[in-house]
Structure formats: structure tokens, C-alpha cells
Design an enzyme around this catalytic site. Structure first.
Site, PDB file in Angstrom:
ATOM      1  N   LYS A  87       8.566  13.300 -26.506  1.00 32.16           N
ATOM      2  CA  LYS A  87       8.298  12.482 -27.441  1.00 32.16           C
ATOM      3  C   LYS A  87       9.280  12.561 -28.800  1.00 32.16           C
ATOM      4  O   LYS A  87       9.645  11.752 -29.350  1.00 32.16           O
ATOM      5  CB  LYS A  87       7.096  12.673 -28.191  1.00 32.16           C
ATOM      6  CG  LYS A  87       5.829  12.059 -27.424  1.00 32.16           C
ATOM      7  CD  LYS A  87       4.616  12.307 -28.207  1.00 32.16           C
ATOM      8  CE  LYS A  87       3.203  11.744 -27.466  1.00 32.16           C
ATOM      9  NZ  LYS A  87       2.223  11.915 -28.258  1.00 32.16           N
TER      10      LYS A  87
ATOM     11  N   ASP B  74       0.585   6.491 -32.251  1.00 33.85           N
ATOM     12  CA  ASP B  74      -0.482   7.432 -32.421  1.00 33.85           C
ATOM     13  C   ASP B  74      -0.901   7.471 -34.007  1.00 33.85           C
ATOM     14  O   ASP B  74      -2.296   7.409 -34.113  1.00 33.85           O
ATOM     15  CB  ASP B  74       0.133   9.032 -32.224  1.00 33.85           C
ATOM     16  CG  ASP B  74       0.302   9.107 -30.635  1.00 33.85           C
ATOM     17  OD1 ASP B  74      -0.557   8.734 -29.808  1.00 33.85           O
ATOM     18  OD2 ASP B  74       1.018  10.071 -30.273  1.00 33.85           O
TER      19      ASP B  74
END
Ligand code: ATR
Length: 270
Positions: free
Chosen positions: A68, A104
Site C-alpha cells: 500500500k 479506507d
């Protein structure tokens, strides 16, 4: 039916074998009748995967641990919020231009906003890792009054400085009058699911409790919160929410959220 027009979405991570993403997204594509397929790739070769994405014309990627952060500098464009968070969990291939997003953060914030308005609210954010970072920047955007508490104090300080919010020692959590408590640590996650990040005394003023952990679905923290009479939000909301945002970025259509939630609940219940 897969054919020559099928659009490909890949999960890139290491490991990926326990990921629920493939089932959740394939059921969603099926439900909406979209000619898409989602496949998990266990890879440590991020640069090669991005070259493949361009040459094999993948429509998108879902990015997970450990990629990520590293992927941010390899993309053509990064959404401003993802650039601040320094983490991308979604890539869209826009005619060869690879654009990164972080779904997210919005997923966590939307789950909270469905229950409570955030402006000016005293939030205790537990943790200073990747999940906490995504949520902290989102809370700042919503003008919540956030204080970060983390086992390693130095990391709380460094994240708070980057975000522009407060930080404090974990031991001071009990005397902190929080209206919202968010667990963004991994405490309570299976296989170590018997623990909670807080003592139940911390819940005496009945804050809203949001646990980012979704395995198990009902963590010890959420159980404590219910006993204390607090409103709760489970990590399932954030997980489904981030997936629904990804679906929209890849397909341009609203995601079938309820179907996705059912699939995830079923898979986690297995
Ligand atoms: P993620 O990307 O899921 O946020 P991470 O970046 O590894 O994962 O961060 C894990 C978070 O959980 C950190 O805030 C970590 O605290 P430290 O910075 O002190 O390591 C926190 N954490 C993990 N295990 C913990 C424990 N047993 N007690 C308290 N905090 C814990």
C-alpha cells in the site's frame, strides 16, 4: 461468462490466500451483470505487476499488505487524500494512466457519519499504523477534535504532527472525555481475539465505539461497549464500505452494498 471483453481487476498482496475481496467483488459483479472479474495475485513484484497492468489492460488493482505504501511513488497520479495518507489501496487504469486512491479513509468516515456528526467531536483514535493514518486524515477533514493514543508514543506524536491533531499517552485514555473511540490497532484481531485495547472504565461515559477490526465480527471491545451501553460500529462497515468505493471507481456504478455485506458476513462466519 468470461469472454474477450471481460475487464480484469487484480488484488496485489502478499499473502492473499485469506482475502475475502475476490468473493465479495465477484458476487457484486455478478449481481450487477457487469462483465468484470476479480482475481487475487500473491506477488512481491510490484513494478512488474504495474507494467503488466498497462500491457495486459487490467482495469484496476486492489492493493493490500505489504504494497500500500510502496505503490504510491510508482503511479502516474495519486488522489490528494491518498497522497496525504501515503497509502493507496485502489488503482484505476484510465487509458494507460494509473491513478491511485485510498478508499479506507472515506469508508471509515462514512460509517461514522451515518451515526454521528463529527465536527468538533472529541475523538480518541487508538493506533498509529496504516489504518489509523487513513482515519486520522479523514477525521481532520471532518474537523473532529482528534487525539491519537498509541502503544509506541513516538509514532503517535509523529502521526499527530503530520495530521495536525493532538496526541497523548495511552495511560491517559481513562481520563480523556471521549465522545468517540476508534480502535485502529490490531488488538482483538484473530487469532489473538481475546484481548481489548481498553479497560472497560474507559467506556463509562458511553462514547460511540468503532472497531476497525472485523475478524472476529464482534470483538471483545465491541462486546464491552455494548455492555456499557455504547453505540457501536463494527469493522465490517468499513470493510464493505472500502470495497463498495472500489467497485464504483472501477465500474462507474453504485455497488450492491447489501449483497456485498451478506457475502462478507457469510465468509467471516465460516
Ligand atoms: P495497520 O496497517 O493494520 O494499521 P500496522 O501499521 O502494523 O497495521 O499498525 C498496527 C497498530 O496496532 C500500531 O498502532 C500498533 O502499535 P505500535 O505502533 O506500538 O506497534 C498497534 N498494536 C499492535 N499490537 C498492539 C498491542 N499488543 N498493544 C497495543 N497496540 C498494538
Amino acid at each position: 461468462m468470461l469472454d474477450s471483453k471481460t475487464k480484469l481487476i487484480a488484488l496485489l498482496g502478499h499473502p492473499v490466500e485469506h482475502s475475502i475481496g475476490p468473493v465479495m467483488h465477484n458476487v457484486a459483479f455478478n449481481e450487477t451483470g457487469l462483465n468484470f472479474v476479480y482475481i487475487a495475485f500473491d506477488t512481491t513484484h510490484l513494478k512488474i505487476a504495474l507494467t503488466a497492468m498497462r500491457s495486459l489492460n487490467f482495469r484496476g488493482y486492489s492493493v493490500t499488505i505489504p504494497h500500500k505504501q510502496k505503490i504510491v511513488e510508482l503511479l502516474d497520479r495519486v488522489d490528494p487524500l491518498a497522497a496525504k495518507i501515503l497509502a493507496v489501496n485502489t488503482v484505476v487504469n484510465e487509458n494507460g494512466l494509473l491513478v491511485g486512491y485510498n478508499t479506507d479513509s472515506d469508508a471509515a468516515l462514512n460509517a461514522l457519519k451515518e451515526k454521528i456528526s463529527l465536527s468538533g467531536k472529541r475523538v480518541a483514535l487508538l493506533g498509529a499504523g496504516g489504518a489509523a493514518r487513513a482515519i486520522a486524515f479523514g477525521l481532520q477533514k471532518e474537523e473532529a477534535a482528534t487525539t491519537i493514543f498509541n502503544r509506541t508514543f513516538e509514532k503517535a506524536r509523529s502521526l499527530a504532527k503530520a495530521v495536525g491533531c493532538e496526541y497523548s499517552q495511552f495511560e491517559k485514555l481513562e481520563s480523556f472525555k471521549s465522545e468517540i473511540i476508534i480502535n485502529a490497532t490490531s488488538v482483538g484481531m484473530s487469532p489473538k481475539s481475546a484481548s481489548s485495547p481498553v479497560d472497560k472504565k474507559v467506556l463509562k461515559n458511553k462514547p460511540l465505539v468503532f472497531d476497525v477490526v472485523y475478524t472476529p465480527l464482534e470483538t471483545v471491545l465491541l462486546k464491552q461497549a455494548k455492555v456499557a451501553g455504547c453505540e457501536t460500529i463494527s469493522g465490517l462497515e468499513m470493510f464493505v464500505g472500502q470495497g463498495a468505493e472500489q467497485f464504483k471507481l472501477w465500474t462507474g456504478q453504485e455497488a450492491p452494498r447489501e449483497v456485498m455485506r451478506e457475502v462478507v458476513e457469510r465468509e467471516l462466519g465460516k
